[in-house]
Design an enzyme around this catalytic site. Structure first.
Site, PDB file in Angstrom:
ATOM      1  N   LYS A   1      82.960   7.789  37.978  1.00 16.49           N
ATOM      2  CA  LYS A   1      82.268   8.519  39.034  1.00 16.49           C
ATOM      3  C   LYS A   1      81.413   7.605  39.908  1.00 16.49           C
ATOM      4  O   LYS A   1      81.248   7.883  41.099  1.00 16.49           O
ATOM      5  CB  LYS A   1      81.408   9.648  38.446  1.00 16.49           C
ATOM      6  CG  LYS A   1      82.166  10.555  37.457  1.00 16.49           C
ATOM      7  CD  LYS A   1      83.531  10.994  37.982  1.00 16.49           C
ATOM      8  CE  LYS A   1      84.416  11.522  36.864  1.00 16.49           C
ATOM      9  NZ  LYS A   1      85.825  11.693  37.292  1.00 16.49           N
TER      10      LYS A   1
ATOM     11  N   ASP B   1      87.502  14.859  42.165  1.00 15.69           N
ATOM     12  CA  ASP B   1      87.262  15.737  41.015  1.00 15.69           C
ATOM     13  C   ASP B   1      85.895  15.447  40.406  1.00 15.69           C
ATOM     14  O   ASP B   1      85.315  14.375  40.612  1.00 15.69           O
ATOM     15  CB  ASP B   1      88.369  15.529  39.979  1.00 15.69           C
ATOM     16  CG  ASP B   1      88.292  16.539  38.843  1.00 15.69           C
ATOM     17  OD1 ASP B   1      87.709  17.629  39.052  1.00 15.69           O
ATOM     18  OD2 ASP B   1      88.822  16.259  37.746  1.00 15.69           O
ATOM     19  N   ASN B   2      85.397  16.414  39.641  1.00 16.66           N
ATOM     20  CA  ASN B   2      84.154  16.263  38.863  1.00 16.66           C
ATOM     21  C   ASN B   2      82.940  15.932  39.728  1.00 16.66           C
ATOM     22  O   ASN B   2      82.056  15.193  39.301  1.00 16.66           O
ATOM     23  CB  ASN B   2      84.311  15.172  37.791  1.00 16.66           C
ATOM     24  CG  ASN B   2      85.418  15.447  36.810  1.00 16.66           C
ATOM     25  OD1 ASN B   2      86.304  14.615  36.610  1.00 16.66           O
ATOM     26  ND2 ASN B   2      85.412  16.618  36.182  1.00 16.66           N
TER      27      ASN B   2
ATOM     28  N   GLU C   1      87.003  21.130  33.271  1.00 14.51           N
ATOM     29  CA  GLU C   1      88.263  21.388  32.587  1.00 14.51           C
ATOM     30  C   GLU C   1      88.084  22.042  31.211  1.00 14.51           C
ATOM     31  O   GLU C   1      87.342  21.556  30.360  1.00 14.51           O
ATOM     32  CB  GLU C   1      89.080  20.098  32.432  1.00 14.51           C
ATOM     33  CG  GLU C   1      88.278  18.868  32.064  1.00 14.51           C
ATOM     34  CD  GLU C   1      87.810  18.063  33.278  1.00 14.51           C
ATOM     35  OE1 GLU C   1      87.726  16.845  33.131  1.00 14.51           O
ATOM     36  OE2 GLU C   1      87.533  18.646  34.335  1.00 14.51           O
TER      37      GLU C   1
ATOM     38  N   ASP D   1      89.598  10.406  40.639  1.00 15.32           N
ATOM     39  CA  ASP D   1      89.320  10.997  39.324  1.00 15.32           C
ATOM     40  C   ASP D   1      89.082   9.897  38.297  1.00 15.32           C
ATOM     41  O   ASP D   1      89.491  10.002  37.148  1.00 15.32           O
ATOM     42  CB  ASP D   1      90.489  11.900  38.907  1.00 15.32           C
ATOM     43  CG  ASP D   1      90.127  12.827  37.751  1.00 15.32           C
ATOM     44  OD1 ASP D   1      88.921  13.047  37.526  1.00 15.32           O
ATOM     45  OD2 ASP D   1      91.041  13.318  37.064  1.00 15.32           O
TER      46      ASP D   1
END
Length: 264
Positions: free
Chosen positions: A194, A219-220, A249, A191
């Site tokens: 990226k 995540d993401n 989120e 997380d």
């Protein structure tokens, strides 16, 4: 003349407040690019200037005001309430947080690595579910974030379970075995930046930090997105992957988590 001017100013102020408080936030709920620009550029910058504080400092204040010391779940609830009703922040969030919880509970890991601590929200979620003999190592590049995270973790009463280390993930991953006596990780939560997901995954492979059955949870992967990581992880014979559709989120923008089991 004066009354007309006064009414015009009052009406203009009311329109600006409505735009800021309701209209624009509603619109950006459904648009990824606008959401990130609005929250991370405009709102955060304006509040930093007005309050002479930072978003992480305001988040910490909300925890200290609304969470019970020593109660991790109350810390999570306080942050979620702050982010939903006061000020958006880049935590994994309540919706994806439930997916994170389920993966942690199912894996029942002994050794966990988190890449990207930010203010400690997901760190607290993970650590609160670990058995007494488990160890969570979390890596944060930004020293200001790390400072806040340590206070959030301490407020949750989880400081004995968590090792927070500051620095670049690419520098620290090769040192994990030496620094912490960890041979391999049972679970890795990605997380952080990226563009580091893929190189750090390959680095963990090279350093022998993944065993057969190790889980990577990223995540993401849709927003902001990690296309190179997804292409690699979904096509590599070394992994078996599953996508969990969710939302960015505290918004309605599509996002999700990618769970990948290392097959060796």
């Amino acid at each position: 003349m004066l009354l007309t001017l006064l009414y015009s100013c009052t009406g203009g102020a009311a329109v600006l407040y409505a735009l800021y408080r309701w209209i624009i936030p509603f619109i950006v709920q459904y648009h990824a690019g606008l959401a990130l620009i609005w929250h991370d550029k405009f709102v955060e910058g304006m509040l930093d200037m007005l309050t002479r504080s930072t978003r992480p400092q305001r988040l910490l204040a909300a925890v200290q005001k609304n969470a019970t010391r020593g109660d991790p779940r109350s810390v999570v609830r306080a942050i979620d309430q702050f982010c939903r009703h006061k000020e958006w922040a880049m935590n994994v969030g309540d919706e994806k947080g439930c997916i994170l919880d389920s993966v942690v509970s199912e894996a029942n890991p002994t050794y966990v690595l988190e890449l990207g601590t930010y203010c400690g929200y997901s760190t607290v979620r993970i650590a609160s579910l670990l058995s007494p003999n488990s160890k969570l190592i979390t890596v944060e590049f930004n020293p200001e974030y790390a400072k806040i995270a340590r206070q959030v973790i301490a407020w949750a009463g989880l400081q004995d379970k968590i090792h927070l280390v500051e620095g670049a993930s690419g520098d620290l991953i090769p040192k994990m075995q030496e620094m912490f006596g960890v041979k391999t990780f049972d679970l890795v939560f990605l997380d952080h930046w990226k563009d580091r997901y893929l190189p750090d995954t390959k680095l963990m492979e090279k350093c022998g930090l993944l065993r057969k059955g190790s889980i990577l949870l990223a995540d993401n992967v849709i927003c902001p997105g990690t296309p190179d990581y997804l292409e690699y992880i979904r096509n590599s014979p070394q992994y078996e992957s599953q996508y969990f559709k969710s939302h960015l989120e505290y918004t309605k923008v599509e996002d999700g988590l990618e769970k990948s089991v290392f097959l060796g």
